[in-house]
Design an enzyme around this catalytic site. Structure first.
Site, PDB file in Angstrom:
ATOM      1  N   HIS A  10      10.770 -12.560  83.503  1.00  0.00           N
ATOM      2  CA  HIS A  10       9.429 -12.351  83.197  1.00  0.00           C
ATOM      3  C   HIS A  10       8.595 -13.620  83.312  1.00  0.00           C
ATOM      4  O   HIS A  10       9.254 -15.035  83.210  1.00  0.00           O
ATOM      5  CB  HIS A  10       9.233 -12.069  81.908  1.00  0.00           C
ATOM      6  N   ASP A  53       5.477 -14.470  82.169  1.00  0.00           N
ATOM      7  CA  ASP A  53       4.730 -14.782  81.072  1.00  0.00           C
ATOM      8  C   ASP A  53       5.469 -15.886  80.069  1.00  0.00           C
ATOM      9  O   ASP A  53       6.785 -15.665  79.768  1.00  0.00           O
ATOM     10  CB  ASP A  53       4.172 -13.592  80.393  1.00  0.00           C
ATOM     11  N   ASP A  66      12.791 -20.517  79.285  1.00  0.00           N
ATOM     12  CA  ASP A  66      12.382 -18.915  78.898  1.00  0.00           C
ATOM     13  C   ASP A  66      11.092 -18.540  79.773  1.00  0.00           C
ATOM     14  O   ASP A  66      10.006 -18.795  78.839  1.00  0.00           O
ATOM     15  CB  ASP A  66      12.204 -18.928  77.204  1.00  0.00           C
ATOM     16  N   GLU A 114       6.437  -9.633  79.273  1.00  0.00           N
ATOM     17  CA  GLU A 114       7.781  -9.573  78.372  1.00  0.00           C
ATOM     18  C   GLU A 114       7.594  -9.962  76.881  1.00  0.00           C
ATOM     19  O   GLU A 114       8.043  -9.386  75.878  1.00  0.00           O
ATOM     20  CB  GLU A 114       8.817 -10.344  78.975  1.00  0.00           C
ATOM     21  N   GLU A 115       6.833 -11.022  76.990  1.00  0.00           N
ATOM     22  CA  GLU A 115       6.580 -11.797  75.595  1.00  0.00           C
ATOM     23  C   GLU A 115       5.729 -10.947  74.501  1.00  0.00           C
ATOM     24  O   GLU A 115       5.722 -11.323  73.276  1.00  0.00           O
ATOM     25  CB  GLU A 115       6.023 -13.374  75.652  1.00  0.00           C
ATOM     26  N   GLU A 127      17.326 -14.225  80.851  1.00  0.00           N
ATOM     27  CA  GLU A 127      16.972 -14.913  79.421  1.00  0.00           C
ATOM     28  C   GLU A 127      17.963 -15.948  79.151  1.00  0.00           C
ATOM     29  O   GLU A 127      19.085 -15.945  79.776  1.00  0.00           O
ATOM     30  CB  GLU A 127      16.998 -13.651  78.593  1.00  0.00           C
TER      31      GLU A 127
HETATM   32 ZN   LIG Z   1      12.322 -14.735  77.676  1.00  0.00          ZN
END
Ligand SMILES: [Zn+2]
Length: 441
Positions: A112, A114, A145, A179-180, A203
């Site tokens: 991801h 974001d 992340d 995703e967040e 991740e």
């Molecule tokens: Zn993540």
């Protein structure tokens, strides 16, 4: 440490180590894009989402990949996964396929773009929107992340090409938004006709393999009351008197506590890799004025369940029903609540997922992690992550596997050890070679 990897894989590993500067440069370029995830469900203006996706697309196109960069239609409100339409204008998704020679498995590599907010900015010792290397660590919002892992994935594919390795199977690279926040980005990608035999989402798992996650629901529960003056005596409620719903709160909380305790011991609520079933009260709200008895007390709770608890349609609706029934039953012991029942409003449903440990993607990833002398434990993450979306909605057994570590994600001075990021790139290259197979030269 000696390079434990030999043959063609050893050549790629050597190249990845030698050219690690390029990995750090790419990570810096990704971190420099402000892709702070949106708080709201649509109206917030886009940031650098398109810019970062173009950087990634260009990198992949330079390796001969076919890139598909598109803004999905808003997710329809009638979809049961998300209740409201979410707009993607200015927030494109990216799928890029590196074609193989044919005859191998297709691998999905996902991340991801974001990140969570970098606030409070004044607490950072470095600029959160620059990839700063200090004492062997790469700092910046998204370092672990997961802009660092995203850079490592792209770099790994590039080094495979530079080393002249030709894969048999295709590699599908997918970078998504949201995703967040809501998870809609991965969901939109899963609906794009995505196909692969196995997938990895980068991740920060600390080189463990997250093969399972729990599903969940969120509910608000209204405890009814009847407003009145706080400083006055009141008649019995049957005669129209006021009722303070805050007085009823302990009854409801106690019912939640008893159900949690029951679940903690019940065999059907246990899972070997996850924390099992749970109920967590997260908000309590009541009152509009100090001298007024409120007309309602509202609490919010999350209800979590394991992958084996779903029904044949994949839903955990019966878990939800049990919570509602048990708490209603306890509340009904109170005469006021017996005639004025709790008001339940269920919102977000996230689905649990589990990938079979015998899947090739699990076996190969674990093997590679062990050969790189990394933990490589089969594990789960209690919380939902994009891998579950690809498993559930694209039918691709997808695990999360990345560098260390979750403890540094979302923190002030977020960081990842550079050596770990380099090893992660090596792991991705090796997994791609074994999963997709290599054309013999
Ligand atoms: Zn993540």
């Amino acid at each position: 440490m000696l390079n434990p990897i030999t043959g063609k894989e050893g050549t790629v590993f050597g190249l990845i180590r030698k050219r690690r500067e390029e990995l750090l440069q790419l990570a810096d370029a990704l971190i420099a894009c402000d892709t702070t995830t949106r708080r709201g469900r649509g109206e917030e203006a886009p940031r650098d989402e398109e810019k970062i996706q173009r950087i990634l697309a260009e990198q992949l196109e330079s390796m001969g990949a076919q890139a598909d960069l598109w803004e999905p239609e808003p997710i329809r409100p009638d979809n049961r996964y998300f209740k409201e339409a979410i707009d993607f204008r200015g927030r494109p998704q990216l799928l890029a396929t590196v074609k193989g020679a044919g005859g191998g498995r297709t691998l999905l590599l996902n991340g991801h773009i974001d990140v969570v907010t970098a606030e409070p900015l004044d607490k950072w010792s470095v600029d959160p929107f620059r990839g700063t290397v200090k004492d062997g660590l790469l700092y910046g919002r998204g370092a672990c992340d997961m802009k660092g892992p995203l850079a490592a994935i792209v770099f790994a594919l590039k080094m495979l090409k530079e080393a002249g390795v030709r894969l048999r199977g295709d590699v599908v690279f997918c970078s998504n938004t949201d995703e967040e926040s809501t998870g809609v980005g991965g969901y939109a990608c899963a609906l794009r006709g995505l196909y692969a035999d196995g997938g990895i989402s980068g991740e920060p798992s600390g080189f463990d393999l997250w093969v399972a996650c729990r599903g969940g629901y969120y509910a608000t529960v209204g405890i009814p009351g009847r407003a009145g003056h706080a400083e006055m005596p009141h008649r019995h409620w049957r005669a129209g008197g006021a009722v303070n719903p805050i007085d009823k709160l302990p009854l409801v909380l106690d019912a939640v506590r008893r159900l949690r305790e029951d679940w903690r011991l019940r065999p059907d609520k246990q899972h070997p890799l996850l924390s099992g079933g749970d109920i967590v009260v997260t908000m309590v709200k009541a009152g509009v004025w100090e001298a007024t008895l409120p007309s309602e007390c509202e609490l919010a709770m999350g209800v979590f369940f394991s992958p084996h608890e779903v029904d044949t349609s994949g839903s955990g609706a019966h878990v939800r029903r049990e919570v509602e029934e048990q708490i209603n039953k306890a509340a009904a012991a109170d005469p006021w609540l017996a005639s004025h029942p709790l008001r339940w409003k269920w919102s977000t449903e996230t689905y649990p997922a589990q990938v079979d440990a015998r899947e090739a993607i699990v076996e190969i990833t674990q093997q590679v992690a062990h050969e790189l002398r990394r933990a490589g434990r089969i594990a789960g993450l209690d919380s939902w992550h994009d891998a579950a979306t690809f498993t559930k909605f694209a039918g691709i057994p997808t695990i999360s596997f990345g560098p260390p570590d979750l403890e540094h994600a979302h923190t002030v001075d977020e960081s990842v050890p550079v050596d770990d990021l380099v090893d992660y790139a090596a792991a991705i290259a090796m997994i791609a070679m074994r999963f997709c197979s290599v054309v013999d030269s």
